[in-house]
Design an enzyme around this catalytic site. Structure first.
Site, PDB file in Angstrom:
ATOM      1  N   CYS A  68       0.944  -1.255   0.023  1.00  0.00           N
ATOM      2  CA  CYS A  68      -0.172  -0.017   0.057  1.00  0.00           C
ATOM      3  C   CYS A  68       0.911   1.184  -0.037  1.00  0.00           C
ATOM      4  O   CYS A  68       0.890   2.264  -0.981  1.00  0.00           O
ATOM      5  CB  CYS A  68      -0.930   0.080   1.195  1.00  0.00           C
ATOM      6  SG  CYS A  68      -0.152  -0.693   2.637  1.00  0.00           S
TER       7      CYS A  68
HETATM    8  N1  LIG Z   1      -4.840  -3.954   4.700  1.00  0.00           N
HETATM    9  C1  LIG Z   1      -4.332  -3.354   3.781  1.00  0.00           C
HETATM   10  O1  LIG Z   1      -4.298  -2.173   3.737  1.00  0.00           O
HETATM   11  C2  LIG Z   1      -3.219  -3.846   2.838  1.00  0.00           C
HETATM   12  C3  LIG Z   1      -2.764  -5.242   2.996  1.00  0.00           C
HETATM   13  N2  LIG Z   1      -1.874  -6.018   2.091  1.00  0.00           N
HETATM   14  C4  LIG Z   1      -1.545  -7.132   2.395  1.00  0.00           C
HETATM   15  O2  LIG Z   1      -2.588  -8.135   1.994  1.00  0.00           O
HETATM   16  C5  LIG Z   1      -2.586  -9.188   2.577  1.00  0.00           C
HETATM   17  C6  LIG Z   1      -3.779  -9.351   3.342  1.00  0.00           C
HETATM   18  O3  LIG Z   1      -4.061  -8.332   4.154  1.00  0.00           O
HETATM   19  P1  LIG Z   1      -5.422  -7.952   5.027  1.00  0.00           P
HETATM   20  O4  LIG Z   1      -6.506  -8.307   4.096  1.00  0.00           O
HETATM   21  O5  LIG Z   1      -5.358  -6.567   5.635  1.00  0.00           O
HETATM   22  O6  LIG Z   1      -5.242  -8.961   6.027  1.00  0.00           O
HETATM   23  P2  LIG Z   1      -6.357  -9.616   7.132  1.00  0.00           P
HETATM   24  O7  LIG Z   1      -5.489  -9.988   8.485  1.00  0.00           O
HETATM   25  O8  LIG Z   1      -7.242  -8.655   7.305  1.00  0.00           O
HETATM   26  O9  LIG Z   1      -6.713 -11.022   6.532  1.00  0.00           O
HETATM   27  C7  LIG Z   1      -5.806 -11.907   6.172  1.00  0.00           C
HETATM   28  C8  LIG Z   1      -6.653 -13.207   5.919  1.00  0.00           C
HETATM   29  O10 LIG Z   1      -5.594 -14.285   5.839  1.00  0.00           O
HETATM   30  C9  LIG Z   1      -6.336 -15.555   6.037  1.00  0.00           C
HETATM   31  N3  LIG Z   1      -5.226 -16.363   6.597  1.00  0.00           N
HETATM   32  C10 LIG Z   1      -4.646 -16.081   7.902  1.00  0.00           C
HETATM   33  N4  LIG Z   1      -3.519 -16.824   7.932  1.00  0.00           N
HETATM   34  C11 LIG Z   1      -3.665 -17.828   6.974  1.00  0.00           C
HETATM   35  C12 LIG Z   1      -2.978 -18.909   6.426  1.00  0.00           C
HETATM   36  N5  LIG Z   1      -2.153 -19.514   7.298  1.00  0.00           N
HETATM   37  N6  LIG Z   1      -3.289 -19.542   5.312  1.00  0.00           N
HETATM   38  C13 LIG Z   1      -4.300 -19.049   4.537  1.00  0.00           C
HETATM   39  N7  LIG Z   1      -4.993 -17.722   4.897  1.00  0.00           N
HETATM   40  C14 LIG Z   1      -4.556 -17.338   6.126  1.00  0.00           C
HETATM   41  C15 LIG Z   1      -7.427 -15.477   7.021  1.00  0.00           C
HETATM   42  O11 LIG Z   1      -8.616 -15.898   6.921  1.00  0.00           O
HETATM   43  P3  LIG Z   1      -9.003 -17.236   7.177  1.00  0.00           P
HETATM   44  O12 LIG Z   1      -8.724 -17.506   8.668  1.00  0.00           O
HETATM   45  O13 LIG Z   1     -10.347 -17.495   6.651  1.00  0.00           O
HETATM   46  O14 LIG Z   1      -7.959 -18.229   6.231  1.00  0.00           O
HETATM   47  C16 LIG Z   1      -7.595 -13.750   7.324  1.00  0.00           C
HETATM   48  O15 LIG Z   1      -8.887 -12.984   7.243  1.00  0.00           O
HETATM   49  C17 LIG Z   1      -1.602  -9.222   3.828  1.00  0.00           C
HETATM   50  O16 LIG Z   1      -0.302  -9.596   3.303  1.00  0.00           O
HETATM   51  C18 LIG Z   1      -1.128  -7.640   3.895  1.00  0.00           C
HETATM   52  O17 LIG Z   1       0.108  -7.484   4.271  1.00  0.00           O
HETATM   53  C19 LIG Z   1      -1.258  -5.227   0.903  1.00  0.00           C
HETATM   54  C20 LIG Z   1      -1.840  -3.908   0.680  1.00  0.00           C
HETATM   55  C21 LIG Z   1      -2.640  -3.334   1.741  1.00  0.00           C
HETATM   56  C1  LIG Z   2      -0.925   0.244   9.316  1.00  0.00           C
HETATM   57  C2  LIG Z   2      -0.146  -0.881   8.996  1.00  0.00           C
HETATM   58  O1  LIG Z   2       0.305  -1.528   9.923  1.00  0.00           O
HETATM   59  N1  LIG Z   2       0.101  -0.939   8.004  1.00  0.00           N
HETATM   60  C3  LIG Z   2       0.759  -2.118   7.366  1.00  0.00           C
HETATM   61  C4  LIG Z   2       0.853  -2.218   5.850  1.00  0.00           C
HETATM   62  C5  LIG Z   2       1.844  -3.304   5.329  1.00  0.00           C
HETATM   63  C6  LIG Z   2       1.152  -4.412   4.769  1.00  0.00           C
HETATM   64  O2  LIG Z   2       0.161  -4.504   4.061  1.00  0.00           O
HETATM   65  O3  LIG Z   2       2.082  -5.421   4.497  1.00  0.00           O
HETATM   66  P1  LIG Z   2       2.781  -5.673   3.203  1.00  0.00           P
HETATM   67  O4  LIG Z   2       2.265  -4.838   2.101  1.00  0.00           O
HETATM   68  O5  LIG Z   2       4.369  -5.779   3.304  1.00  0.00           O
HETATM   69  O6  LIG Z   2       2.229  -7.317   2.866  1.00  0.00           O
HETATM   70  C7  LIG Z   2       2.399  -2.096   7.845  1.00  0.00           C
HETATM   71  O7  LIG Z   2       2.925  -0.909   8.019  1.00  0.00           O
HETATM   72  O8  LIG Z   2       3.091  -3.033   8.171  1.00  0.00           O
END
Ligand SMILES: NC(=O)C1=CN([C@@H]2O[C@H](COP(=O)(O)OP(=O)(O)OC[C@H]3O[C@@H](n4cnc5c(N)ncnc54)[C@H](OP(=O)(O)O)[C@@H]3O)[C@@H](O)[C@H]2O)C=CC1
Ligand SMILES: CC(=O)N[C@@H](CCC(=O)OP(=O)(O)O)C(=O)O
Length: 344
Positions: free
Chosen positions: A148
């Site tokens: 992000c």
């Molecule tokens: N939030 C953000 O703004 C952003 C996030 N990202 C990246 O995107 C990814 C997802 O982020 P976000 O949606 O915020 O994360 P969340 O923590 O909200 O959701 C992650 C989901 O992954 C699933 N999960 C957890 N552990 C495992 C596992 N061992 N195997 C398979 N599935 C698993 C869970 O669902 P269940 O238990 O149902 O499997 C959970 O709901 C991360 O890598 C994050 O760093 C990237 C850009 C921006």
């Molecule tokens: C507010 C907050 O905690 N933001 C996360 C967003 C990073 C993330 O989404 O992780 P990857 O892009 O590396 O998968 C952080 O700074 O680590």
């Protein structure tokens, strides 16, 4: 088009559902879980009761292979193991985590503290910064969707650095994110009573997006540099505002910087160059795939202040992932993403 979402219960997964539900080329969406197999999705997310009526499915290769596209939105360290056996097996793979972004495996292991994905799958992956890698994304079977913060920072800096209008040797980047950036798992720092009415810095000079930004500056602007990049948590749900400071190259004016950004993005519908600071803010992009950019030069210091805003869950995650899917399937980039920002 048949689409599978792994990590559907997370914030990124929920945003994928929100946009894919209205996507004209998507006729079927199936949702996968690592922890709640068989649970009716709408029993967890009541607001989707009339929209998604299927149970969550167990993650299984034979099921995933049958999709046209599989989005993975899971914590880092999951897809490095899950996806390599699926590469080249049929579905286009779009990974929202950081597992395939860094080409240097040792760098991934140092910054993420986890075992890197196999070298051949990392080499095959294509960095999904849509506006800068469109042709490679079109051909890709595995897309590493950008982080992000890197999305916000790179979209604003790349045109100016590529054209050598600002000095890349001393870049200072100050970024702030809403709490949804940390995902749906609560922690001490994201606890309401500690995050509300508070502004804090975190991962000081150690954020895992530092090598990702440096790698992309090298890849797209052919500049090898080190950056100072720090991140702050702000008490709101969505949005990133990134402010970068850089010296302007001799003889270059603010008007030239603005013109450079406008030219770079004139054919890119989600990039908007803003010239009035009053019109820039995370609420102007909230809920949408837009990235808004403002540049101002301080005549006293000859330094540029370059500001960009995105919604971390949309252009910073699910929106850009769908934009990449559109590129892969030769659809207009705006397909399914043509929404108006919330604003209030
Ligand atoms: N939030 C953000 O703004 C952003 C996030 N990202 C990246 O995107 C990814 C997802 O982020 P976000 O949606 O915020 O994360 P969340 O923590 O909200 O959701 C992650 C989901 O992954 C699933 N999960 C957890 N552990 C495992 C596992 N061992 N195997 C398979 N599935 C698993 C869970 O669902 P269940 O238990 O149902 O499997 C959970 O709901 C991360 O890598 C994050 O760093 C990237 C850009 C921006
Ligand atoms: C507010 C907050 O905690 N933001 C996360 C967003 C990073 C993330 O989404 O992780 P990857 O892009 O590396 O998968 C952080 O700074 O680590």
């Amino acid at each position: 088009m048949k689409v599978g979402i792994v990590g559907a219960t997370g914030y990124g997964g929920l945003e994928l559902i929100r946009f894919l539900h209205n996507h004209p080329a998507v006729d079927r969406i199936e949702l996968f879980t690592s922890s709640e197999e068989g649970v009716l999705f709408s029993s967890k997310f009541g607001h989707l009761v009339t929209i998604v009526d299927t149970p969550l499915k167990k993650i299984a290769y034979d099921a995933l292979e049958k999709f046209d596209v599989v989005f993975t939105s899971t914590p880092s360290g999951v897809t490095s193991e899950l996806l390599p056996p699926l590469v080249g097996k049929g579905p286009k793979l779009i990974d929202l985590s950081g597992d395939f972004r860094l080409k240097d495996l040792a760098s991934y292991e140092a910054w993420y503290g986890k075992k890197a994905a196999p070298a051949n799958s990392v080499q095959q992956s294509v960095y999904g910064l849509t506006e800068w890698n469109t042709e490679r994304i079109r051909q890709a079977t595995l897309i590493a969707n950008p982080g992000c913060y890197p999305t916000a920072v790179l979209l604003s800096l790349l045109p100016l650095i590529k054209e050598r209008l600002i000095d890349p040797s001393f870049l200072v980047i100050d970024a702030k994110s809403g709490i949804s950036g940390a995902g749906n798992k609560p922690s001490q720092t994201t606890h309401f009573s500690e995050a509300n009415e508070n502004l804090s810095i975190y991962k000081v000079n150690t954020h895992q997006h530092i090598p990702e930004i440096e790698q992309a500056l090298s890849m797209f602007a052919h500049v090898d540099t080190t950056i100072t990049f720090n991140t702050h948590l702000i008490p709101m749900t969505r949005g990133i505002l990134a402010t970068s400071y850089a010296s302007v190259m001799p003889g270059i004016t603010e008007a030239q910087l603005i013109a450079c950004l406008k030219t770079a993005y004139e054919k890119h519908p989600f990039l908007r160059i803003v010239t009035d600071a009053n019109s820039l803010g995370t609420n102007r992009v909230k809920g949408s795939n837009y990235c808004d950019i403002l540049v101002n030069v301080d005549a006293r210091t000859n330094r540029a202040t370059i500001v960009s805003v995105i919604d971390n869950l949309v252009k910073g995650a699910a929106g850009q992932a769908i934009q990449n899917m559109n590129v892969q399937f030769d659809l207009p980039q705006t397909t399914g993403l043509d929404v108006v920002p919330f604003f209030i």
